[in-house]
Design a protein around this motif. Structure first.
Motif, PDB file in Angstrom:
ATOM      1  N   ALA A 125       0.833  -1.205   0.000  1.00 54.05           N
ATOM      2  CA  ALA A 125       0.000   0.000   0.000  1.00 54.05           C
ATOM      3  C   ALA A 125       0.865   1.250   0.000  1.00 54.05           C
ATOM      4  CB  ALA A 125      -0.930  -0.007   1.215  1.00 54.05           C
ATOM      5  N   ASN A 126       1.893   1.276   0.845  1.00 50.37           N
ATOM      6  CA  ASN A 126       2.751   2.459   0.936  1.00 50.37           C
ATOM      7  C   ASN A 126       3.418   2.784  -0.393  1.00 50.37           C
ATOM      8  OD1 ASN A 126       2.198   2.907   3.650  1.00 50.37           O
ATOM      9  ND2 ASN A 126       3.919   1.687   4.361  1.00 50.37           N
ATOM     10  N   MET A 127       4.012   1.782  -1.018  1.00 52.95           N
ATOM     11  CA  MET A 127       4.757   2.086  -2.243  1.00 52.95           C
ATOM     12  C   MET A 127       3.806   2.406  -3.394  1.00 52.95           C
ATOM     13  SD  MET A 127       6.357  -1.488  -3.656  1.00 52.95           S
ATOM     14  CE  MET A 127       5.344  -2.764  -4.411  1.00 52.95           C
ATOM     15  N   THR A 128       2.630   1.797  -3.429  1.00 54.58           N
ATOM     16  CA  THR A 128       1.681   2.088  -4.508  1.00 54.58           C
ATOM     17  C   THR A 128       1.129   3.501  -4.366  1.00 54.58           C
ATOM     18  OG1 THR A 128       1.059  -0.253  -4.601  1.00 54.58           O
ATOM     19  CG2 THR A 128      -0.432   1.311  -5.655  1.00 54.58           C
ATOM     20  N   ILE A 129       0.770   3.885  -3.155  1.00 55.68           N
ATOM     21  CA  ILE A 129       0.239   5.235  -2.916  1.00 55.68           C
ATOM     22  C   ILE A 129       1.294   6.292  -3.219  1.00 55.68           C
ATOM     23  CG2 ILE A 129      -0.539   6.821  -1.111  1.00 55.68           C
ATOM     24  CD1 ILE A 129      -1.866   4.309   0.207  1.00 55.68           C
ATOM     25  N   ILE A 130       2.500   6.096  -2.677  1.00 58.94           N
ATOM     26  CA  ILE A 130       3.544   7.113  -2.846  1.00 58.94           C
ATOM     27  C   ILE A 130       3.958   7.235  -4.312  1.00 58.94           C
ATOM     28  CG2 ILE A 130       5.956   7.663  -2.273  1.00 58.94           C
ATOM     29  CD1 ILE A 130       5.346   6.496   0.547  1.00 58.94           C
ATOM     30  N   ALA A 131       4.125   6.106  -4.982  1.00 59.34           N
ATOM     31  CA  ALA A 131       4.531   6.145  -6.391  1.00 59.34           C
ATOM     32  C   ALA A 131       3.459   6.779  -7.267  1.00 59.34           C
ATOM     33  CB  ALA A 131       4.843   4.739  -6.886  1.00 59.34           C
ATOM     34  N   SER A 132       2.200   6.626  -6.895  1.00 58.93           N
ATOM     35  CA  SER A 132       1.123   7.176  -7.721  1.00 58.93           C
ATOM     36  C   SER A 132       0.939   8.674  -7.499  1.00 58.93           C
ATOM     37  CB  SER A 132      -0.190   6.454  -7.434  1.00 58.93           C
ATOM     38  OG  SER A 132      -0.655   6.750  -6.138  1.00 58.93           O
ATOM     39  N   ALA A 133       1.342   9.159  -6.321  1.00 50.92           N
ATOM     40  CA  ALA A 133       1.101  10.564  -5.974  1.00 50.92           C
ATOM     41  C   ALA A 133       2.225  11.500  -6.384  1.00 50.92           C
ATOM     42  CB  ALA A 133       0.859  10.692  -4.466  1.00 50.92           C
ATOM     43  N   LEU A 134       3.449  10.977  -6.481  1.00 54.02           N
ATOM     44  CA  LEU A 134       4.612  11.837  -6.716  1.00 54.02           C
ATOM     45  C   LEU A 134       5.037  11.846  -8.175  1.00 54.02           C
ATOM     46  CD1 LEU A 134       6.894  10.967  -3.653  1.00 54.02           C
ATOM     47  CD2 LEU A 134       5.336  12.908  -3.928  1.00 54.02           C
ATOM     48  N   ARG A 135       5.540  13.004  -8.611  1.00 55.41           N
ATOM     49  CA  ARG A 135       6.185  13.098  -9.917  1.00 55.41           C
ATOM     50  C   ARG A 135       7.617  12.588  -9.775  1.00 55.41           C
ATOM     51  NH1 ARG A 135       5.465  18.562 -12.935  1.00 55.41           N
ATOM     52  NH2 ARG A 135       6.040  17.170 -14.650  1.00 55.41           N
ATOM     53  N   PRO A 136       8.284  12.271 -10.884  1.00 55.62           N
ATOM     54  CA  PRO A 136       9.598  11.609 -10.803  1.00 55.62           C
ATOM     55  C   PRO A 136      10.658  12.349 -10.008  1.00 55.62           C
ATOM     56  CG  PRO A 136       8.722  11.441 -13.030  1.00 55.62           C
ATOM     57  CD  PRO A 136       7.797  12.362 -12.275  1.00 55.62           C
ATOM     58  N   HIS A 137      10.578  13.686  -9.943  1.00 58.16           N
ATOM     59  CA  HIS A 137      11.608  14.468  -9.260  1.00 58.16           C
ATOM     60  C   HIS A 137      11.270  14.744  -7.803  1.00 58.16           C
ATOM     61  CE1 HIS A 137       8.552  17.225 -10.767  1.00 58.16           C
ATOM     62  NE2 HIS A 137       8.891  18.062  -9.787  1.00 58.16           N
ATOM     63  N   GLN A 138      10.173  14.170  -7.298  1.00 57.35           N
ATOM     64  CA  GLN A 138       9.721  14.479  -5.960  1.00 57.35           C
ATOM     65  C   GLN A 138      10.018  13.368  -4.958  1.00 57.35           C
ATOM     66  OE1 GLN A 138       5.540  15.359  -6.830  1.00 57.35           O
ATOM     67  NE2 GLN A 138       5.966  17.549  -6.551  1.00 57.35           N
ATOM     68  N   VAL A 186      -7.403   1.189   1.360  1.00 58.14           N
ATOM     69  CA  VAL A 186      -6.891   2.512   1.000  1.00 58.14           C
ATOM     70  C   VAL A 186      -8.078   3.438   0.735  1.00 58.14           C
ATOM     71  CG1 VAL A 186      -5.542   3.831  -0.674  1.00 58.14           C
ATOM     72  CG2 VAL A 186      -4.782   1.538   0.027  1.00 58.14           C
ATOM     73  N   VAL A 187      -8.086   4.570   1.427  1.00 57.61           N
ATOM     74  CA  VAL A 187      -9.167   5.554   1.287  1.00 57.61           C
ATOM     75  C   VAL A 187      -8.570   6.821   0.665  1.00 57.61           C
ATOM     76  CG1 VAL A 187     -10.926   6.901   2.484  1.00 57.61           C
ATOM     77  CG2 VAL A 187     -10.322   4.605   3.319  1.00 57.61           C
ATOM     78  N   ILE A 188      -9.042   7.183  -0.513  1.00 65.57           N
ATOM     79  CA  ILE A 188      -8.521   8.353  -1.223  1.00 65.57           C
ATOM     80  C   ILE A 188      -9.567   9.453  -1.197  1.00 65.57           C
ATOM     81  CG2 ILE A 188      -7.588   9.238  -3.396  1.00 65.57           C
ATOM     82  CD1 ILE A 188      -6.802   6.398  -4.139  1.00 65.57           C
ATOM     83  N   THR A 189      -9.183  10.607  -0.669  1.00 65.90           N
ATOM     84  CA  THR A 189     -10.101  11.744  -0.604  1.00 65.90           C
ATOM     85  C   THR A 189      -9.793  12.783  -1.681  1.00 65.90           C
ATOM     86  OG1 THR A 189      -8.754  13.030   0.948  1.00 65.90           O
ATOM     87  CG2 THR A 189     -10.244  11.398   1.885  1.00 65.90           C
ATOM     88  N   ALA A 190      -8.534  12.950  -2.045  1.00 64.07           N
ATOM     89  CA  ALA A 190      -8.134  13.975  -3.025  1.00 64.07           C
ATOM     90  C   ALA A 190      -8.463  13.506  -4.435  1.00 64.07           C
ATOM     91  CB  ALA A 190      -6.638  14.258  -2.895  1.00 64.07           C
ATOM     92  N   ASP A 191      -9.203  14.308  -5.156  1.00 66.71           N
ATOM     93  CA  ASP A 191      -9.629  13.914  -6.498  1.00 66.71           C
ATOM     94  C   ASP A 191      -8.449  13.623  -7.426  1.00 66.71           C
ATOM     95  OD1 ASP A 191     -12.290  14.114  -5.786  1.00 66.71           O
ATOM     96  OD2 ASP A 191     -12.503  16.175  -6.524  1.00 66.71           O
ATOM     97  N   ALA A 192      -7.376  14.396  -7.269  1.00 63.37           N
ATOM     98  CA  ALA A 192      -6.226  14.225  -8.168  1.00 63.37           C
ATOM     99  C   ALA A 192      -5.586  12.848  -8.032  1.00 63.37           C
ATOM    100  CB  ALA A 192      -5.184  15.306  -7.882  1.00 63.37           C
ATOM    101  N   LEU A 193      -5.728  12.228  -6.869  1.00 67.22           N
ATOM    102  CA  LEU A 193      -5.123  10.910  -6.644  1.00 67.22           C
ATOM    103  C   LEU A 193      -6.027   9.762  -7.078  1.00 67.22           C
ATOM    104  CD1 LEU A 193      -3.567  11.396  -3.082  1.00 67.22           C
ATOM    105  CD2 LEU A 193      -2.499  11.771  -5.310  1.00 67.22           C
ATOM    106  N   LYS A 194      -7.300  10.047  -7.282  1.00 64.03           N
ATOM    107  CA  LYS A 194      -8.242   8.983  -7.618  1.00 64.03           C
ATOM    108  C   LYS A 194      -8.057   8.457  -9.040  1.00 64.03           C
ATOM    109  CE  LYS A 194     -11.812  10.866  -4.543  1.00 64.03           C
ATOM    110  NZ  LYS A 194     -13.156  11.501  -4.473  1.00 64.03           N
ATOM    111  N   LYS A 195      -7.703   9.359  -9.945  1.00 64.00           N
ATOM    112  CA  LYS A 195      -7.612   8.995 -11.359  1.00 64.00           C
ATOM    113  C   LYS A 195      -6.561   7.912 -11.593  1.00 64.00           C
ATOM    114  CE  LYS A 195      -7.222  11.103 -15.970  1.00 64.00           C
ATOM    115  NZ  LYS A 195      -6.366  10.069 -16.556  1.00 64.00           N
ATOM    116  N   ASP A 196      -6.973   6.832 -12.206  1.00 62.76           N
ATOM    117  CA  ASP A 196      -6.072   5.761 -12.652  1.00 62.76           C
ATOM    118  C   ASP A 196      -5.382   5.014 -11.516  1.00 62.76           C
ATOM    119  OD1 ASP A 196      -6.683   6.388 -15.274  1.00 62.76           O
ATOM    120  OD2 ASP A 196      -4.915   7.642 -15.573  1.00 62.76           O
ATOM    121  N   PHE A 197      -5.924   5.107 -10.279  1.00 61.59           N
ATOM    122  CA  PHE A 197      -5.247   4.416  -9.178  1.00 61.59           C
ATOM    123  C   PHE A 197      -5.268   2.904  -9.373  1.00 61.59           C
ATOM    124  CE2 PHE A 197      -4.661   2.776  -4.830  1.00 61.59           C
ATOM    125  CZ  PHE A 197      -3.510   3.458  -4.480  1.00 61.59           C
TER     126      PHE A 197
END
Length: 354
Positions: free
Chosen positions: A72-85, A223-234
């Motif tokens: 869960a941790n690596m999937t959430i973090i990898a999906s939320a961050l851009r490559p330089h973050q 996993v509970v996603i509240t931010a719309d930007a993170l929901k897409k393509d999770f």
């Protein structure tokens, strides 16, 4: 962490040593011959999502089921961050010390900060982000993009409502995603001085998860996603990271059971109540603690002779060395911890030489 072992032991080394709560076993047996769609698109997962949305008091959240915490941790973090973050975390955070570089393996740096009792503060986060952007070479440095906290922390401590509100405000002002690891969330919510609840966590975090593996399930994290930007393509990210379970209903059934008739909270209260009895027994012997935990994990500091005396009958974890003669150890309770085993332990604590 090294395990203190003995033969015919009473086990307190972790909160996932047993299988699953009998109600989950019964649900799995009763549904065993059902034919359902795979990959989490079955009726049980749908009902579990409905129950979680109800308890979070937010019908707009997305809910996904994964097998374990590191996944869960690596999937959430990898999906939320851009490559330089990178992700800001306390130095004792699970992603920093207990996940074998799983986050770094996704291409994202962990920006580890020194914590107090396993926690980050809003001021630390603000200072870190400010230092990044005020550095004239910031384009050559990993950019903070997310804040990772866990509740309870690795030291069994919990965030207060005010602390989480302050962290959430700073994250949103700085454009950071706030992610709460809730592998032991039930025990945090059941703690005697806790003032957080799931609706408030839902309101303040962009994403979090409700742990099942350590709170009564065979395995699984919601996993509970509240931010719309993170929901897409999770779901694409879950599949890409190897986390999309074909027999997804096995996860849905477990969370459906945990969130029916308050079982998740009953399990958590049971474990915390027994942990407090263990804590009080150590306190009565004037034995100090590595951290003051109100949750199911207790970290007494024992001398070598005290540790050896208890390890003749009990399994517990060696957490860290304090000095040549003293070590912090961990005793954990769970849904399956028996009252009589705790009473036996308490009698042996009372007999320790101080």
């Amino acid at each position: 962490m090294p395990l203190i072992k003995c033969k015919n032991m009473i086990r307190f080394e972790c909160d996932y040593a047993e299988g699953a709560h009998p109600a989950i076993l019964e649900s799995l047996i009763n549904s065993n011959f059902e034919q359902t769609k795979g990959y989490g698109e079955d009726e049980h997962c749908a009902n579990a999502r409905r129950l979680i949305r109800q308890i979070c008091e937010d019908e707009t959240v997305d809910v996904h089921f994964l097998v374990g915490g590191t996944q869960a941790n690596m999937t959430i973090i990898a999906s939320a961050l851009r490559p330089h973050q990178g992700v800001i975390a306390v130095d004792s955070g699970h992603i920093n010390v207990h996940e074998t570089g799983a986050i770094e393996a996704t291409g994202h740096k962990i920006i580890a900060l020194k914590g107090v009792d396993g926690k980050l503060s809003a001021s630390q986060i603000e200072e870190t982000v400010s230092a990044h952007w005020s550095d004239e070479n910031h384009e050559h440095i990993v950019q903070p993009g997310m804040v990772y906290i866990s509740n309870p922390t690795e030291k069994g401590t919990i965030y207060s409502r005010r602390e989480l509100q302050e962290i959430s405000l700073v994250c949103h002002e700085c454009g950071l995603t706030l992610f709460m690891d809730g592998a032991r969330l039930g025990y945090g919510l059941a703690a005697e001085d806790n003032d957080l609840d799931l609706p408030e966590i839902t309101r303040l975090c962009d994403v979090f998860y409700i742990g099942g593996t350590k709170v009564g399930a065979f395995f699984g994290e919601a996993v509970v996603i509240t931010a719309d930007a993170l929901k897409k393509d999770f779901r694409y990210m879950i599949k890409q990271r190897g986390g999309m379970l074909a027999k997804g209903r096995l996860l849905g059934i477990q969370f459906e059971t945990l969130f029916t008739n308050g079982l998740y909270f009953d399990i958590s209260r049971h474990a915390v109540r027994l942990a407090m009895k263990i804590r009080d027994a150590f306190r009565a012997k004037n034995i100090s603690f590595y951290a003051e935990s109100p949750t199911n994990q207790q970290f007494p500091i024992l001398t070598k002779s005290q540790k050896d005396a208890l390890s003749s009958k009990y399994a517990f974890e060696l957490w860290t060395k304090i000095d040549a003669n003293r070590s912090a150890v961990r005793f954990s309770t769970s849904w399956a911890t028996r009252e009589e085993d705790v009473e036996t332990l308490i009698r042996d604590i009372e007999g320790l030489v101080v």
